[in-house]
Design an enzyme around this catalytic site. Structure first.
Site, PDB file in Angstrom:
ATOM      1  N   HIS A   1      45.677  41.956 -16.428  1.00  0.00           N
ATOM      2  CA  HIS A   1      45.431  42.203 -17.846  1.00  0.00           C
ATOM      3  C   HIS A   1      45.488  40.892 -18.619  1.00  0.00           C
ATOM      4  O   HIS A   1      45.901  39.866 -18.089  1.00  0.00           O
ATOM      5  CB  HIS A   1      46.489  43.162 -18.412  1.00  0.00           C
TER       6      HIS A   1
ATOM      7  N   ASP B   1      46.999  39.576 -22.592  1.00  0.00           N
ATOM      8  CA  ASP B   1      47.924  40.042 -23.618  1.00  0.00           C
ATOM      9  C   ASP B   1      47.210  40.214 -24.954  1.00  0.00           C
ATOM     10  O   ASP B   1      46.416  39.361 -25.367  1.00  0.00           O
ATOM     11  CB  ASP B   1      49.083  39.057 -23.790  1.00  0.00           C
TER      12      ASP B   1
ATOM     13  N   HIS C   1      46.235  37.862 -16.023  1.00  0.00           N
ATOM     14  CA  HIS C   1      47.397  37.641 -15.177  1.00  0.00           C
ATOM     15  C   HIS C   1      47.944  38.984 -14.698  1.00  0.00           C
ATOM     16  O   HIS C   1      47.546  40.041 -15.185  1.00  0.00           O
ATOM     17  CB  HIS C   1      48.476  36.834 -15.911  1.00  0.00           C
TER      18      HIS C   1
ATOM     19  N   ARG D   1      62.853  42.358  -9.633  1.00  0.00           N
ATOM     20  CA  ARG D   1      62.553  41.190 -10.459  1.00  0.00           C
ATOM     21  C   ARG D   1      62.754  41.545 -11.920  1.00  0.00           C
ATOM     22  O   ARG D   1      62.432  42.660 -12.346  1.00  0.00           O
ATOM     23  CB  ARG D   1      61.107  40.743 -10.231  1.00  0.00           C
TER      24      ARG D   1
END
Length: 344
Positions: free
Chosen positions: A224, A226, A280, A290
């Protein structure tokens, strides 16, 4: 885990008592997608091993070293925003103690029983998975608290986390405004636009957790861009963030001292494609969870986004119109289109 004898994705058996304590019910909710015989591993976009890269590293301390160093630092910020859409900064003003506190308290809130997580912040803040997913490549194996800045103090029994979030957000919001100002100045533009339109009531802080995932073909966060002006991210040392450069995926090497900055769609539109909003994703890890924390510099919904140069690549639009179009596309298509919808 892929069963290559049948080419269908399967989950290993898990203890139900463990799953109901804190983990989102990924397996139960997406069972139909996982077990569907129409989902074939060979037909999916299987992730290639991405080459590890070091993002451009910029020392913000140079801004205080005199005019020559300051101008050099600003030029580095602009160049990285044009060529990468991503860069990392050190000497950013946030202590390791704040990072450590955030990581510890994020762990605590994400370990709360699953049915209690949506009560930690105001309604709608807790999110997990991808409700609109119609196939596995659209599924994001992650959970998050997406909290408007004005609601950080609205919490239920997590005072220490709220205090840490407020401290983190106050420092990062100042950094975001400074970087936006620098990027505007490097284009010869006035910088008051961001201070006037990106106020605390329109910005967000997002706490992310990516649980271990047994299936490597599923993303922690699907590819996607941002939908903001700037994103400031602190990630842990597990790694998993990847970005596209020159048509290839690169894995971002974690740096414990650095914050990661990336350009969002609105800045690309405002800069008339000078600064790049880059695709990204986050890849999953089979063994280790994570964590990351992201700050989003966003305008009010009424804010008009218009290219600061002529001829303009994009028609003028409000942030509300942009968000509505993105949500419509995700619901209808399963993924975001974004800026191409607004090209003249």
């Amino acid at each position: 885990m892929a069963d290559h004898s049948t080419n269908f994705l399967v989950f290993p058996h898990q203890n139900m008592d463990t799953k109901i304590s804190a983990e989102p019910p990924f397996e139960e909710t997406y069972k139909a997608l996982i077990n569907s015989k129409s989902i074939n591993v060979e037909d999916m976009e299987v992730k290639a091993i991405a080459e590890e890269c070091e993002l451009p590293l910029i020392d913000l301390g140079m801004l205080k070293h005199g005019e020559s160093d300051s101008e050099k630092c600003k030029a580095q910020i602009a160049k990285a925003s044009q060529e990468w859409g991503f860069f990392q900064v050190v000497n950013h003003g946030i202590s390791q103690e704040i990072f450590q506190n955030m990581r510890r308290e994020q762990g605590e809130v994400f370990r709360k029983p699953f049915h209690e997580k949506d009560m930690c912040f105001p309604p709608g803040a807790y999110r997990w998975g991808t409700p609109s997913a119609t196939c596995l490549k659209q599924l994001s194996w992650s959970e998050a608290f997406h909290v408007p800045m004005i609601n950080i103090a609205s919490r239920n029994g997590i005072t220490s986390l709220s205090s840490t979030m407020e401290h983190f957000a106050a420092t990062v919001s100042g950094l975001a405004q400074k970087l936006a100002e620098i990027l505007a100045e490097e284009m010869g533009q006035e910088s008051t636009y961001f201070k006037e339109n990106c106020v605390p009531s329109s910005c967000y802080l997002r706490l992310n957790r990516y649980p271990p995932c047994p299936i490597s073909e599923i993303s922690g966060l699907m590819p996607h861009t941002d939908s903001d002006f700037l994103t400031i991210l602190h990630q842990d040392q597990v790694g998993g963030l990847q970005l596209v450069k020159d048509g290839k995926w690169f894995a971002v090497k974690p740096n414990p001292e650095a914050l990661i900055i990336n350009i969002g769609d609105l800045f690309q539109a405002w800069s008339n494609n000078v600064y790049k909003s880059v695709e990204h994703r986050v890849v999953t890890n089979k063994q280790v969870e994570r964590f990351s924390t992201a700050y989003f510099l966003c305008p009010s919904y009424e804010t008009k986004i218009q290219s600061c140069m002529e001829p303009s690549v994009y028609k003028q639009f409000s942030f509300w119109e942009f968000r509505q179009q993105v949500q419509h596309d995700v619901k209808k298509l399963g993924y975001k289109i974004g800026l191409p919808r607004f090209i003249i």
